[in-house]
Design a protein around this motif. Sequence first.
Motif, PDB file in Angstrom:
ATOM      1  N   ALA A  31      18.040  -3.483  -7.593  1.00 49.24           N
ATOM      2  CA  ALA A  31      17.070  -2.467  -7.193  1.00 49.24           C
ATOM      3  C   ALA A  31      17.482  -1.943  -5.831  1.00 49.24           C
ATOM      4  O   ALA A  31      18.176  -2.625  -5.074  1.00 49.24           O
ATOM      5  CB  ALA A  31      15.663  -3.060  -7.124  1.00 49.24           C
ATOM      6  N   SER A  32      17.062  -0.727  -5.527  1.00 50.78           N
ATOM      7  CA  SER A  32      17.179  -0.241  -4.153  1.00 50.78           C
ATOM      8  C   SER A  32      15.757  -0.163  -3.616  1.00 50.78           C
ATOM      9  O   SER A  32      14.806   0.084  -4.350  1.00 50.78           O
ATOM     10  CB  SER A  32      17.886   1.113  -4.088  1.00 50.78           C
ATOM     11  N   ILE A  33      15.632  -0.395  -2.324  1.00 48.46           N
ATOM     12  CA  ILE A  33      14.305  -0.453  -1.715  1.00 48.46           C
ATOM     13  C   ILE A  33      14.229   0.563  -0.588  1.00 48.46           C
ATOM     14  O   ILE A  33      15.121   0.638   0.255  1.00 48.46           O
ATOM     15  CB  ILE A  33      14.008  -1.873  -1.191  1.00 48.46           C
ATOM     16  N   GLU A  34      13.169   1.381  -0.614  1.00 44.30           N
ATOM     17  CA  GLU A  34      12.935   2.388   0.416  1.00 44.30           C
ATOM     18  C   GLU A  34      11.703   1.976   1.215  1.00 44.30           C
ATOM     19  O   GLU A  34      10.658   1.705   0.645  1.00 44.30           O
ATOM     20  CB  GLU A  34      12.691   3.762  -0.208  1.00 44.30           C
ATOM     21  N   LEU A  35      11.853   1.930   2.538  1.00 41.43           N
ATOM     22  CA  LEU A  35      10.751   1.547   3.421  1.00 41.43           C
ATOM     23  C   LEU A  35      10.316   2.752   4.243  1.00 41.43           C
ATOM     24  O   LEU A  35      11.154   3.424   4.845  1.00 41.43           O
ATOM     25  CB  LEU A  35      11.191   0.442   4.384  1.00 41.43           C
ATOM     26  N   LYS A  36       9.012   3.008   4.279  1.00 43.59           N
ATOM     27  CA  LYS A  36       8.510   4.037   5.178  1.00 43.59           C
ATOM     28  C   LYS A  36       8.577   3.512   6.599  1.00 43.59           C
ATOM     29  O   LYS A  36       8.501   2.303   6.824  1.00 43.59           O
ATOM     30  CB  LYS A  36       7.062   4.406   4.831  1.00 43.59           C
ATOM     31  N   GLN A  37       8.723   4.410   7.532  1.00 39.18           N
ATOM     32  CA  GLN A  37       8.769   3.991   8.931  1.00 39.18           C
ATOM     33  C   GLN A  37       7.512   3.183   9.269  1.00 39.18           C
ATOM     34  O   GLN A  37       6.400   3.575   8.924  1.00 39.18           O
ATOM     35  CB  GLN A  37       8.872   5.202   9.851  1.00 39.18           C
ATOM     36  N   GLY A  38       7.699   2.031   9.889  1.00 36.48           N
ATOM     37  CA  GLY A  38       6.583   1.177  10.251  1.00 36.48           C
ATOM     38  C   GLY A  38       6.197   0.166   9.186  1.00 36.48           C
ATOM     39  O   GLY A  38       5.333  -0.667   9.402  1.00 36.48           O
ATOM     40  N   ALA A  39       6.827   0.229   7.999  1.00 29.48           N
ATOM     41  CA  ALA A  39       6.511  -0.737   6.929  1.00 29.48           C
ATOM     42  C   ALA A  39       6.993  -2.121   7.343  1.00 29.48           C
ATOM     43  O   ALA A  39       7.964  -2.266   8.067  1.00 29.48           O
ATOM     44  CB  ALA A  39       7.178  -0.313   5.628  1.00 29.48           C
ATOM     45  N   ASP A  52       0.811  -1.228   0.000  1.00 34.52           N
ATOM     46  CA  ASP A  52       0.000   0.000   0.000  1.00 34.52           C
ATOM     47  C   ASP A  52       0.842   1.274   0.000  1.00 34.52           C
ATOM     48  O   ASP A  52       0.524   2.255   0.673  1.00 34.52           O
ATOM     49  CB  ASP A  52      -0.964   0.014   1.195  1.00 34.52           C
ATOM     50  N   GLY A  53       1.961   1.260  -0.735  1.00 38.36           N
ATOM     51  CA  GLY A  53       2.804   2.442  -0.856  1.00 38.36           C
ATOM     52  C   GLY A  53       3.833   2.600   0.240  1.00 38.36           C
ATOM     53  O   GLY A  53       4.614   3.552   0.217  1.00 38.36           O
ATOM     54  N   ASN A  54       3.886   1.682   1.186  1.00 31.83           N
ATOM     55  CA  ASN A  54       4.874   1.755   2.262  1.00 31.83           C
ATOM     56  C   ASN A  54       6.270   1.306   1.819  1.00 31.83           C
ATOM     57  O   ASN A  54       7.253   1.586   2.483  1.00 31.83           O
ATOM     58  CB  ASN A  54       4.442   0.922   3.464  1.00 31.83           C
ATOM     59  N   VAL A  55       6.323   0.589   0.707  1.00 26.55           N
ATOM     60  CA  VAL A  55       7.594   0.105   0.180  1.00 26.55           C
ATOM     61  C   VAL A  55       7.735   0.615  -1.252  1.00 26.55           C
ATOM     62  O   VAL A  55       6.845   0.427  -2.080  1.00 26.55           O
ATOM     63  CB  VAL A  55       7.652  -1.437   0.194  1.00 26.55           C
TER      64      VAL A  55
END
Length: 189
Positions: free
Chosen positions: A180-188, A152-155
Motif C-alpha cells: 500500500a502507499s500511505i498519504e498523510l495530511k500535514q499535521g497527521a 479521521d481522514g488525515n491518513v
Amino acid sequence: MRKIKKKHKAAYAPMDDLVTYRAIPTREVEYIDPFLFLNHHGPQVYKSNNRGLPFGPHPHRGFETLTFILDGDIMHQDTGGGKDVIVAGGVQWMTAGRGLIHAEVSSDKFKKEGGPLEILQLWFNLPAKYKMTEPKYVGLQKDQIPTATEDDGNVKVNVISGNWRETQGPIPSLSDIHMASIELKQGAV
C-alpha cells in the motif's frame, strides 16, 4: 517490536540522464529475501523534446515487479500483451513468471513536453512453485486503487495488494506481498 540494526545508504547509480539511487542491491546489502531490487528514479525535471526513460525491451523471469509512478508517466508494453500508459499516482505490477520481454519508456507526450519525473521500482522473488507461472501485467491509474482512511481522514491508505482492514487490494500477489502507499495530511499523527 523489532529495532533498526543498521542504516544503509542507497548507491547513486544514474542510467543515461536518469537520476537513480539504488537501495537494493548495493555493496552493503545484496538482497533482503524476498526483495531483490529497489530503485528510486528522480526526482528530476525533463526538458521538452527529451529521450525519456531508458528502459527499452529487456527480459524478466522468475520474479514480480511493482512500480510506483510518483510523477510523470511510464508507457509499458510486453510480449504477454500488456500495454498502457500509467501516470502519477498509479502503479504497475508485473509477474514475470516463466519469462517475458517488456519495455518501460516515457510516453510520446512526456518526451515532447517534458516535466517532472519520479518513480520507485521494487522487484520481489517468486516462490519456487510459481517461478514458471504464466506472465501477467496489471496497470492501475490512481483512481483505480481502493483507499481506506484512518485518523479521521488525515491518513489515506491506497491498497494495492493484500488488505487493509476491510479494504482489499485489486492485485493478487503470488509472493504474498501486501503493498500500500500511505498519504498523510500535514499535521497527521
